[in-house]
Design a protein around this motif. Sequence first.
Motif, mmCIF file in Angstrom:
data_model
loop_
_atom_site.group_PDB
_atom_site.id
_atom_site.type_symbol
_atom_site.label_atom_id
_atom_site.label_comp_id
_atom_site.label_asym_id
_atom_site.label_seq_id
_atom_site.Cartn_x
_atom_site.Cartn_y
_atom_site.Cartn_z
ATOM 1 N N SER A 42 0.820 -1.207 0.000
ATOM 2 C CA SER A 42 0.000 0.000 0.000
ATOM 3 C C SER A 42 0.859 1.264 0.000
ATOM 4 C CB SER A 42 -0.951 -0.009 1.200
ATOM 5 O OG SER A 42 -0.226 -0.131 2.412
ATOM 6 N N SER A 43 2.116 1.162 0.386
ATOM 7 C CA SER A 43 3.038 2.306 0.390
ATOM 8 C C SER A 43 3.496 2.700 -1.011
ATOM 9 C CB SER A 43 4.267 1.966 1.237
ATOM 10 O OG SER A 43 5.017 0.935 0.614
ATOM 11 N N GLY A 44 3.215 1.860 -2.017
ATOM 12 C CA GLY A 44 3.658 2.132 -3.382
ATOM 13 C C GLY A 44 4.934 1.397 -3.758
ATOM 14 N N LYS A 45 5.468 0.632 -2.847
ATOM 15 C CA LYS A 45 6.655 -0.185 -3.148
ATOM 16 C C LYS A 45 6.214 -1.494 -3.792
ATOM 17 C CE LYS A 45 9.563 2.680 -1.367
ATOM 18 N NZ LYS A 45 10.348 3.493 -2.249
ATOM 19 N N MET A 46 7.131 -2.103 -4.537
ATOM 20 C CA MET A 46 6.805 -3.383 -5.167
ATOM 21 C C MET A 46 8.062 -4.211 -5.380
ATOM 22 S SD MET A 46 6.009 -2.215 -9.077
ATOM 23 C CE MET A 46 6.189 -3.766 -9.899
ATOM 24 N N ARG A 47 7.841 -5.509 -5.593
ATOM 25 C CA ARG A 47 8.905 -6.448 -5.950
ATOM 26 C C ARG A 47 8.400 -7.323 -7.087
ATOM 27 N NH1 ARG A 47 10.561 -8.454 -0.012
ATOM 28 N NH2 ARG A 47 11.862 -6.690 0.537
ATOM 29 N N ILE A 48 9.326 -7.668 -7.980
ATOM 30 C CA ILE A 48 9.013 -8.579 -9.079
ATOM 31 C C ILE A 48 10.052 -9.693 -9.052
ATOM 32 C CG2 ILE A 48 8.812 -8.855 -11.579
ATOM 33 C CD1 ILE A 48 8.143 -5.839 -11.707
ATOM 34 N N ALA A 49 9.583 -10.930 -9.005
ATOM 35 C CA ALA A 49 10.470 -12.093 -9.059
ATOM 36 C C ALA A 49 10.126 -12.902 -10.296
ATOM 37 C CB ALA A 49 10.319 -12.947 -7.809
ATOM 38 N N LEU A 50 11.156 -13.431 -10.951
ATOM 39 C CA LEU A 50 10.995 -14.229 -12.168
ATOM 40 C C LEU A 50 11.599 -15.605 -11.964
ATOM 41 C CD1 LEU A 50 12.144 -11.487 -14.675
ATOM 42 C CD2 LEU A 50 9.794 -12.177 -14.223
ATOM 43 N N GLY A 51 11.000 -16.611 -12.574
ATOM 44 C CA GLY A 51 11.525 -17.966 -12.494
ATOM 45 C C GLY A 51 11.197 -18.744 -13.744
ATOM 46 N N GLY A 52 11.497 -20.036 -13.701
ATOM 47 C CA GLY A 52 11.281 -20.905 -14.842
ATOM 48 C C GLY A 52 12.558 -21.135 -15.643
ATOM 49 N N PHE A 53 13.641 -20.559 -15.189
ATOM 50 C CA PHE A 53 14.948 -20.704 -15.825
ATOM 51 C C PHE A 53 15.995 -20.602 -14.718
ATOM 52 C CE2 PHE A 53 13.796 -16.323 -15.621
ATOM 53 C CZ PHE A 53 14.948 -15.675 -15.223
ATOM 54 N N GLY A 54 17.149 -21.130 -14.970
ATOM 55 C CA GLY A 54 18.191 -21.080 -13.947
ATOM 56 C C GLY A 54 17.864 -21.988 -12.767
ATOM 57 N N LYS A 55 18.670 -21.922 -11.734
ATOM 58 C CA LYS A 55 18.491 -22.809 -10.581
ATOM 59 C C LYS A 55 17.470 -22.297 -9.576
ATOM 60 C CE LYS A 55 22.922 -25.026 -10.800
ATOM 61 N NZ LYS A 55 23.339 -26.245 -10.187
ATOM 62 N N ILE A 56 17.362 -20.971 -9.429
ATOM 63 C CA ILE A 56 16.441 -20.393 -8.451
ATOM 64 C C ILE A 56 15.760 -19.174 -9.060
ATOM 65 C CG2 ILE A 56 17.757 -21.199 -6.442
ATOM 66 C CD1 ILE A 56 18.908 -18.353 -6.213
ATOM 67 N N PRO A 57 14.604 -18.788 -8.520
ATOM 68 C CA PRO A 57 13.967 -17.557 -8.995
ATOM 69 C C PRO A 57 14.872 -16.349 -8.760
ATOM 70 C CG PRO A 57 12.435 -18.855 -7.698
ATOM 71 C CD PRO A 57 13.788 -19.491 -7.535
ATOM 72 N N THR A 58 14.650 -15.303 -9.546
ATOM 73 C CA THR A 58 15.476 -14.108 -9.515
ATOM 74 C C THR A 58 14.633 -12.903 -9.124
ATOM 75 O OG1 THR A 58 16.843 -14.985 -11.299
ATOM 76 C CG2 THR A 58 16.950 -12.623 -10.932
ATOM 77 N N LEU A 59 15.129 -12.114 -8.176
ATOM 78 C CA LEU A 59 14.493 -10.842 -7.858
ATOM 79 C C LEU A 59 14.862 -9.870 -8.975
ATOM 80 C CD1 LEU A 59 12.828 -9.090 -5.917
ATOM 81 C CD2 LEU A 59 14.980 -8.526 -4.761
ATOM 82 N N ALA A 60 13.883 -9.526 -9.800
ATOM 83 C CA ALA A 60 14.147 -8.698 -10.975
ATOM 84 C C ALA A 60 13.987 -7.206 -10.685
ATOM 85 C CB ALA A 60 13.206 -9.093 -12.114
ATOM 86 N N TYR A 61 13.137 -6.868 -9.712
ATOM 87 C CA TYR A 61 12.900 -5.458 -9.422
ATOM 88 C C TYR A 61 12.460 -5.312 -7.980
ATOM 89 C CZ TYR A 61 11.020 -0.721 -9.648
ATOM 90 O OH TYR A 61 10.778 0.605 -9.418
ATOM 91 N N GLN A 62 12.962 -4.265 -7.357
ATOM 92 C CA GLN A 62 12.511 -3.870 -6.029
ATOM 93 C C GLN A 62 12.557 -2.359 -5.992
ATOM 94 O OE1 GLN A 62 13.724 -6.092 -2.511
ATOM 95 N NE2 GLN A 62 14.480 -4.188 -1.640
ATOM 96 N N GLY A 63 11.411 -1.741 -5.810
ATOM 97 C CA GLY A 63 11.395 -0.281 -5.809
ATOM 98 C C GLY A 63 9.990 0.256 -5.869
ATOM 99 N N ASP A 64 9.864 1.444 -6.389
ATOM 100 C CA ASP A 64 8.607 2.166 -6.477
ATOM 101 C C ASP A 64 7.802 1.682 -7.684
ATOM 102 O OD1 ASP A 64 7.116 4.851 -7.568
ATOM 103 O OD2 ASP A 64 7.294 4.834 -5.375
ATOM 104 N N VAL A 65 6.475 1.717 -7.565
ATOM 105 C CA VAL A 65 5.621 1.294 -8.681
ATOM 106 C C VAL A 65 5.774 2.193 -9.898
ATOM 107 C CG1 VAL A 65 3.878 0.144 -7.252
ATOM 108 C CG2 VAL A 65 3.605 2.546 -7.799
ATOM 109 N N ASN A 66 6.306 3.393 -9.708
ATOM 110 C CA ASN A 66 6.501 4.313 -10.830
ATOM 111 C C ASN A 66 7.879 4.166 -11.468
ATOM 112 O OD1 ASN A 66 3.912 5.505 -10.535
ATOM 113 N ND2 ASN A 66 4.698 6.647 -8.783
ATOM 114 N N GLY A 67 8.681 3.231 -10.987
ATOM 115 C CA GLY A 67 10.016 3.015 -11.546
ATOM 116 C C GLY A 67 9.945 2.314 -12.893
ATOM 117 N N ASP A 68 11.068 2.208 -13.553
ATOM 118 C CA ASP A 68 11.144 1.584 -14.881
ATOM 119 C C ASP A 68 11.324 0.072 -14.723
ATOM 120 O OD1 ASP A 68 11.223 1.171 -17.574
ATOM 121 O OD2 ASP A 68 13.018 2.367 -17.931
#
Length: 109
Positions: A42-68
Amino acid sequence: DKRNEKYISSVLLPKNANLGFESIGRSPLDQPVICCAVTKWSSGKMRIALGGFGKIPTLAYQGDVNGDFLKTVESCLQDSGDEWAGAEYRMEAGRKLVQRLMKSLAEGN
């Protein structure tokens, strides 16, 4: 060596966070070629994790929802090619999954 493999048995989320998850596989019962989890607070922060490749999921983004975050997701997937899918496919699919999840979370789904 399967003895060192671990699995996630539970996930705890704070009440002020929303989580969305989507995956793409060759069939509904197959392991994903790519999967994506997006968490928004609710603060506007977010995280995006990706998986399906490699050995473990990857944290792809951590930051503001308005970030790139789409650019960061594509960058994370640049070297994700393997025998199941090419990096270009995963970059396109990953971008679409993130966009779909962001829309769904914005609509409260």
